[in-house]
Design a protein around this motif. Structure first.
Motif, PDB file in Angstrom:
ATOM      1  N   LEU A  28      -4.406   9.720   0.757  1.00  0.00           N
ATOM      2  CA  LEU A  28      -3.738   8.470   1.097  1.00  0.00           C
ATOM      3  C   LEU A  28      -4.017   7.446   0.008  1.00  0.00           C
ATOM      4  O   LEU A  28      -5.026   7.516  -0.684  1.00  0.00           O
ATOM      5  N   SER A  29      -3.156   6.451  -0.097  1.00  0.00           N
ATOM      6  CA  SER A  29      -3.421   5.376  -1.045  1.00  0.00           C
ATOM      7  C   SER A  29      -4.569   4.537  -0.507  1.00  0.00           C
ATOM      8  O   SER A  29      -4.894   4.593   0.679  1.00  0.00           O
ATOM      9  N   GLY A  30      -5.206   3.785  -1.409  1.00  0.00           N
ATOM     10  CA  GLY A  30      -6.422   3.065  -1.049  1.00  0.00           C
ATOM     11  C   GLY A  30      -6.285   2.195   0.195  1.00  0.00           C
ATOM     12  O   GLY A  30      -7.116   2.233   1.103  1.00  0.00           O
ATOM     13  N   ASN A  44       0.838  -1.189   0.000  1.00  0.00           N
ATOM     14  CA  ASN A  44       0.000   0.000   0.000  1.00  0.00           C
ATOM     15  C   ASN A  44       0.877   1.245   0.000  1.00  0.00           C
ATOM     16  O   ASN A  44       1.796   1.372   0.808  1.00  0.00           O
ATOM     17  N   GLY A  45       0.584   2.132  -0.919  1.00  0.00           N
ATOM     18  CA  GLY A  45       1.363   3.362  -0.991  1.00  0.00           C
ATOM     19  C   GLY A  45       2.647   3.217  -1.782  1.00  0.00           C
ATOM     20  O   GLY A  45       3.481   4.112  -1.802  1.00  0.00           O
ATOM     21  N   ALA A  46       2.828   2.082  -2.470  1.00  0.00           N
ATOM     22  CA  ALA A  46       4.057   1.865  -3.242  1.00  0.00           C
ATOM     23  C   ALA A  46       4.107   2.753  -4.474  1.00  0.00           C
ATOM     24  O   ALA A  46       5.175   3.014  -5.017  1.00  0.00           O
ATOM     25  N   GLY A  47       2.919   3.229  -4.919  1.00  0.00           N
ATOM     26  CA  GLY A  47       2.899   4.117  -6.077  1.00  0.00           C
ATOM     27  C   GLY A  47       2.232   3.520  -7.302  1.00  0.00           C
ATOM     28  O   GLY A  47       2.298   4.089  -8.384  1.00  0.00           O
ATOM     29  N   LYS A  48       1.553   2.395  -7.126  1.00  0.00           N
ATOM     30  CA  LYS A  48       0.920   1.723  -8.260  1.00  0.00           C
ATOM     31  C   LYS A  48      -0.146   2.606  -8.916  1.00  0.00           C
ATOM     32  O   LYS A  48      -0.128   2.832 -10.128  1.00  0.00           O
ATOM     33  N   SER A  49      -1.085   3.083  -8.105  1.00  0.00           N
ATOM     34  CA  SER A  49      -2.166   3.896  -8.668  1.00  0.00           C
ATOM     35  C   SER A  49      -1.617   5.167  -9.291  1.00  0.00           C
ATOM     36  O   SER A  49      -2.082   5.605 -10.350  1.00  0.00           O
ATOM     37  N   THR A  50      -0.617   5.736  -8.654  1.00  0.00           N
ATOM     38  CA  THR A  50      -0.023   6.960  -9.192  1.00  0.00           C
ATOM     39  C   THR A  50       0.558   6.703 -10.578  1.00  0.00           C
ATOM     40  O   THR A  50       0.340   7.477 -11.510  1.00  0.00           O
ATOM     41  N   LEU A  51       1.270   5.596 -10.716  1.00  0.00           N
ATOM     42  CA  LEU A  51       1.856   5.255 -12.013  1.00  0.00           C
ATOM     43  C   LEU A  51       0.762   5.104 -13.077  1.00  0.00           C
ATOM     44  O   LEU A  51       0.871   5.613 -14.188  1.00  0.00           O
TER      45      LEU A  51
HETATM   46  N1  LIG Z   1      -3.257  13.393  -4.725  1.00  0.00           N
HETATM   47  C1  LIG Z   1      -2.292  13.061  -3.841  1.00  0.00           C
HETATM   48  N2  LIG Z   1      -1.793  13.986  -3.007  1.00  0.00           N
HETATM   49  C2  LIG Z   1      -0.820  13.693  -2.134  1.00  0.00           C
HETATM   50  N3  LIG Z   1      -0.262  12.480  -2.007  1.00  0.00           N
HETATM   51  C3  LIG Z   1      -0.695  11.506  -2.805  1.00  0.00           C
HETATM   52  C4  LIG Z   1      -1.744  11.735  -3.758  1.00  0.00           C
HETATM   53  N4  LIG Z   1      -1.978  10.578  -4.410  1.00  0.00           N
HETATM   54  C5  LIG Z   1      -1.127   9.660  -3.886  1.00  0.00           C
HETATM   55  N5  LIG Z   1      -0.364  10.214  -2.921  1.00  0.00           N
HETATM   56  C6  LIG Z   1       0.693   9.535  -2.152  1.00  0.00           C
HETATM   57  O1  LIG Z   1       1.530   8.826  -3.028  1.00  0.00           O
HETATM   58  C7  LIG Z   1       1.900   7.564  -2.502  1.00  0.00           C
HETATM   59  C8  LIG Z   1       1.587   6.460  -3.484  1.00  0.00           C
HETATM   60  O2  LIG Z   1       0.188   6.343  -3.599  1.00  0.00           O
HETATM   61  P1  LIG Z   1      -0.545   5.329  -4.578  1.00  0.00           P
HETATM   62  O3  LIG Z   1      -1.991   5.640  -4.495  1.00  0.00           O
HETATM   63  O4  LIG Z   1       0.083   5.364  -5.914  1.00  0.00           O
HETATM   64  O5  LIG Z   1      -0.242   3.936  -3.860  1.00  0.00           O
HETATM   65  P2  LIG Z   1      -0.706   2.463  -4.302  1.00  0.00           P
HETATM   66  O6  LIG Z   1       0.517   1.717  -4.642  1.00  0.00           O
HETATM   67  O7  LIG Z   1      -1.761   2.542  -5.328  1.00  0.00           O
HETATM   68  O8  LIG Z   1      -1.265   1.895  -2.916  1.00  0.00           O
HETATM   69  P3  LIG Z   1      -2.583   0.978  -2.609  1.00  0.00           P
HETATM   70  O9  LIG Z   1      -2.181  -0.431  -2.763  1.00  0.00           O
HETATM   71  O10 LIG Z   1      -2.848   1.261  -1.142  1.00  0.00           O
HETATM   72  O11 LIG Z   1      -3.684   1.402  -3.486  1.00  0.00           O
HETATM   73  C9  LIG Z   1       1.147   7.420  -1.180  1.00  0.00           C
HETATM   74  O12 LIG Z   1       2.053   7.671  -0.131  1.00  0.00           O
HETATM   75  C10 LIG Z   1       0.100   8.489  -1.223  1.00  0.00           C
HETATM   76  O13 LIG Z   1      -0.146   8.999   0.051  1.00  0.00           O
END
Ligand SMILES: Nc1ncnc2c1ncn2[C@@H]1O[C@H](COP(=O)(O)OP(=O)(O)OP(=O)(O)O)[C@@H](O)[C@H]1O
Ligand SMILES: [Mg+2]
Lengths: 501, 325
Positions: free
Chosen positions: A403-405, A45-52
């Motif tokens: 926060l990430s999901g 969680n929070g690794a950055g998958k959704s962001t990518l």
């Molecule tokens: N709009 C935003 N503003 C500030 N921080 C953000 C934003 N979106 C994501 N983050 C931060 O970027 C980091 C990566 O988030 P991301 O959503 O990509 O994680 P993830 O790998 O998809 O996690 P999960 O498995 O929990 O969904 C997290 O620490 C999150 O808090």
């Protein structure tokens, strides 16, 4: 790497970086996607998958690095531009236009018109939508309204829509986390169909068995860095966990085998019109009772009725031997009943409030002197929880929606526990939570039960329900269909009971 | 005070631009400073004590209304009945404030209470009747205006006791209405940032379903917001009647719009859950400075409206620009 030099690349991410308010979420991640592959992206969680994925789908631009399509650098300024280039992201929450028909949804944005001013060619819309649905092997009538469909069906409509736009890369961010097993299987089958059509699928999930089943290659991210990309066939579940966490996963504790506590929660003849009826069961202190079933079987409704979110209109609830009337979650909380709701967006988080404020929302009275909030105490307790749940914060004053999901989900668990409940209702408690954190949460649930808490667990993940529960109740079409002993029952038996004849 | 957690600061759904953080916090102050500075250049008397006192006197009615409607907007609602409530409560207070009638406290409380009751009616229609706030308060706007006209026979209620009208006067050179606004603002600031009920207002406005699931009495919170908003409108009505020494059934037309404008300029979101009363105060101040500045520059009333309109939208646009990415 199995790919030969001749394999055409569809989509390439080159050293993409993205920071939010100074905190890096991605630190130079490269990734390539080839025609017709299923490419799983995994990480904690929070690794950055959704962001990518959001970068690739044009939701926001990268701070550094570039995106290439067929070898050419492109700038994607918004999701629409990404769509025009064949990249579609299937969202889990924002699924289409509920008041329009399935057909209208599928062809939204590329509707056939009869002549210039824009008369819609309704017959062709119906026909083309039907073809798309057919090709995916779906039997959803195109003239149904979207809001009448289940979440799973809506996702499939969204996939059909992607096809109508001639998508070449379909991005799915945890598509199965809200689905029950048969529905998830149907979705995985469709992923196979897409692949056969030459569409590449980028697939995020926390479910290892899915990855091992459908993925061709797996990319693992950790702390915003690219760790590895490997062909899936060589991988094992434990190896994946190790790659994601950077350490071997803790072995999970076993549940206590016998429960002798007093009856904490008893439900008799509970019913709500058109939802469920005649539901009776009891949960002892120290016991975890699992409530299994398909989507729409009425599990969430039963849980919501006990918690007072959607009160039952017949039957009786007893807490610690006393009949209670639960008209509002307030009543339940006052009796020591807490619940983690299923849909964190809809009935869980207040997105604009900060992490801390969300966490203490149900237990604020504890943090008050008279009407005034003791901010220092609130901050201290919240910080404790952040540590206990290993929540990856985005900044203490940031709205929780950032926060990430998976981390959002942990906030909701902490919120429920801060009310110091004696009866805990969990509806899909580990939705979106990564493998390692899941093991921690399982251990927590077992510990809470061992300390005497009564737990009612609703979950669509059969392994989860079988591993945690002392007894499993199976619901089918609004009624209890039977009870199973998780020590002896198999997932297949649970499913068999859950399926309508 | 460690608090006021909801400055417009944490509002943005997107990430910030560099420097955005700073501007977000102080943008409105900056805008205000620039406008004041410009006015002072053209009109050297702008910063004279007399002029400044005049400005705070002029913003006090709108300020009190704006603080009240901040509560409602935070819950995601709206109150269009403010202007009519000002008239109704002003008439109600004035009718009890003739010399020799009652001690001044009675008409004052009557006005506030009348406002509170109307607010409660708004809140009840909205929560129990499930009528959209826009419609419910639109109805109240019309009905309360009618009630004010009926109660006064359509004529201004004058001949008020000096004790009552002193509420519109000065104490030690400072206008009493401005003092009231100050107390109301500070009280609200402490309340919203530091109390449980204050927190609940934000939660209800942010996500009603989640608030309910967290055990919050959503209906109660909304009733509270509308009732308090009504009561503050009553207070504003009383202060206005005291200042103009009459209860005017035609007073306060379109006041609700000025009040809402001040709140939105102050960074409170129309969709609820984000904002605060500090911004509202600054928003009201900005509007007041503009009004008085344009007056002093002898800008024609017609042009004033155009300029004000542009500045209202411009201020909010600038604010949202700096918050969005
Ligand atoms: N709009 C935003 N503003 C500030 N921080 C953000 C934003 N979106 C994501 N983050 C931060 O970027 C980091 C990566 O988030 P991301 O959503 O990509 O994680 P993830 O790998 O998809 O996690 P999960 O498995 O929990 O969904 C997290 O620490 C999150 O808090
Ligand atoms: Mg994610």
């Amino acid at each position: 790497m199995t790919r030969t030099a001749a394999t055409p690349l569809v989509l390439q991410a080159c050293a993409l970086a993205k920071a939010f308010a100074g905190t890096p979420a991605l630190r130079g991640v490269s990734l390539d996607v080839v025609w017709g592959e299923v490419h799983a992206v995994m990480g904690e969680n929070g690794a950055g998958k959704s962001t990518l994925m959001k970068l690739l789908a044009g939701h926001f631009p990268p701070d550094a690095g570039e995106i290439q399509i067929d070898g050419q650098a492109v700038r994607l300024r918004n999701p629409h531009e990404a769509l025009a280039r064949g990249i579609v992201m299937i969202h889990q929450e924002l699924l289409g236009f509920p008041e329009l028909t399935v057909a209208a949804n599928i062809l939204m944005g590329c509707e056939p018109v009869i002549c210039f001013p824009g008369w819609l060619d309704h017959r062709r819309i119906q026909r083309e939508a039907a073809t798309r649905l057919d090709r995916l092997g779906l039997d959803i009538p195109p003239e149904r309204l979207l809001r009448e469909l289940s979440v799973a069906e809506r996702q499939m409509v969204e996939i059909a829509r992607a096809l109508a736009h001639r998508a070449r890369v379909v991005i799915m961010d945890e598509p199965t986390s809200a689905l029950s097993e048969p529905e998830a299987n149907a979705l995985l089958a469709i992923v196979g169909e897409l692949q056969r059509d030459g569409v590449a699928v980028l697939y995020i999930t926390h479910r290892l068995e899915e990855v091992l089943r459908i993925a061709d290659r797996v990319t693992v991210l950790r702390d915003g860095r690219h760790i590895t990309t490997e062909p899936a066939p060589g991988l094992t579940a434990s190896r994946l966990v190790e790659l994601m966490a950077g350490r071997a996963a803790a072995v999970s504790a076993t549940r206590s085998e016998t429960v002798t506590g007093e009856i904490a929660l008893e439900v008799q003849g509970l019913g709500r019109r058109h939802r469920f009826r005649d539901v009776s069961f009891a949960v002892r202190q120290g016991e975890v009772v699992g409530l299994a079933g398909l989507m729409g079987a009425g599990r969430t409704e039963v849980a919501s009725a006990i918690y007072g979110l959607a009160p039952a209109d017949e039957g009786e609830v007893r807490a610690f031997g006393h009949p209670v009337r639960l008209k509002h979650p307030r009543d339940a909380l006052a009796l020591g009943i807490a619940m983690v709701t299923e849909d964190r967006r809809e009935s869980g988080l207040v997105p604009q409030l900060a992490l801390r404020e969300n966490m203490t929302l149900a237990s604020l009275r504890q943090f008050c002197r008279g009407p005034f909030i003791d901010h220092a105490r609130e901050a201290r307790i919240a910080a404790e929880q952040v540590r206990a749940f290993a929540i990856k914060e985005a900044g203490s004053r940031q709205p929780v929606s950032r926060l990430s999901g998976g981390n959002q989900q942990k906030v909701l668990l902490a919120r429920a526990l801060l009310t110091r409940p004696r009866i805990l209702i969990l509806d899909e408690p580990t939705r979106g939570i990564d493998v390692a954190a899941k093991a921690d949460i399982y251990a927590l649930i077992r510990r809470l039960a061992a300390e005497g808490m009564a737990v009612l667990l609703v979950s669509s993940e059969l392994p989860e329900i079988l591993a945690l529960s002392h007894r499993v109740l199976v619901m089918r079409e609004g009624r209890l269909a039977g009870e199973l002993d998780p020590r002896t029952a198999s997932a297949a038996e649970v499913l068999h009971l859950a399926m309508p004849d | 005070m460690t608090s006021a957690p909801h400055e417009p600061a944490s509002a943005s759904p997107h990430q910030s631009v560099p420097g955005g953080d700073w501007f977000r916090r102080y943008g409105l102050v900056l805008t205000l400073a620039v406008v004041c500075g410009a006015l002072a250049l053209v009109k050297p008397t702008f910063f004279s004590a007399g002029n400044l006192i005049n400005i705070v006197r002029q913003i006090s009615i709108n300020g009190i209304l704006a603080v009240g409607v901040t509560y409602v907007l935070l819950t995601g609602g709206v109150d269009l009945s403010l202007g009519s409530l000002v008239a109704l409560t002003g008439v109600a207070a004035a009718s009890l404030a003739h010399p020799g009638d009652w001690p001044a406290l009675v008409p004052i409380l009557a006005g506030v209470l009348a406002g509170l009751l109307c607010g409660l009616v708004n809140g009840t229609v909205i929560t129990a009747g499930r009528v959209a706030p826009f419609i419910a308060t639109l109805g109240m706007m019309t009905a309360a205006r009618g009630l004010a006209l009926v109660a006064s026979g359509g004529r201004p209620v004058s001949n008020l006791s000096p004790a009552f009208t002193s509420l519109g006067g000065e104490v030690a050179g400072i206008p009493v209405p401005a003092l009231i606004l100050l107390v109301v603002t500070l009280g609200s600031w402490v309340f919203l940032g530091n109390t449980r009920l204050g927190r609940h207002l934000y939660a209800v406005g942010g996500n009603e379903m989640a608030a309910r699931a967290a055990g919050i009495n959503v209906t109660g919170v909304k009733l509270f917001a509308y009732a308090l908003c009504g009561a503050l409108a009553g207070l504003a009505g009383v202060v206005l009647a005291a200042r103009i020494t009459t209860g005017q059934p035609n007073a306060g037309i379109a006041y609700e719009l000025d009040a809402i404008a001040a709140v939105v300029i102050g960074g409170t979101s129309l969709s609820g859950g984000v904002g605060g009363v500090g911004g509202t105060f600054l928003g009201a101040l900005l509007l007041g400075v503009l009004n008085s500045g344009l007056d002093q520059l002898n800008v024609s009333a017609y042009y004033q409206q155009i300029i004000k309109g542009v500045i209202i939208v411009g201020a909010v646009w600038l604010d949202r620009r700096t918050r969005a990415r």
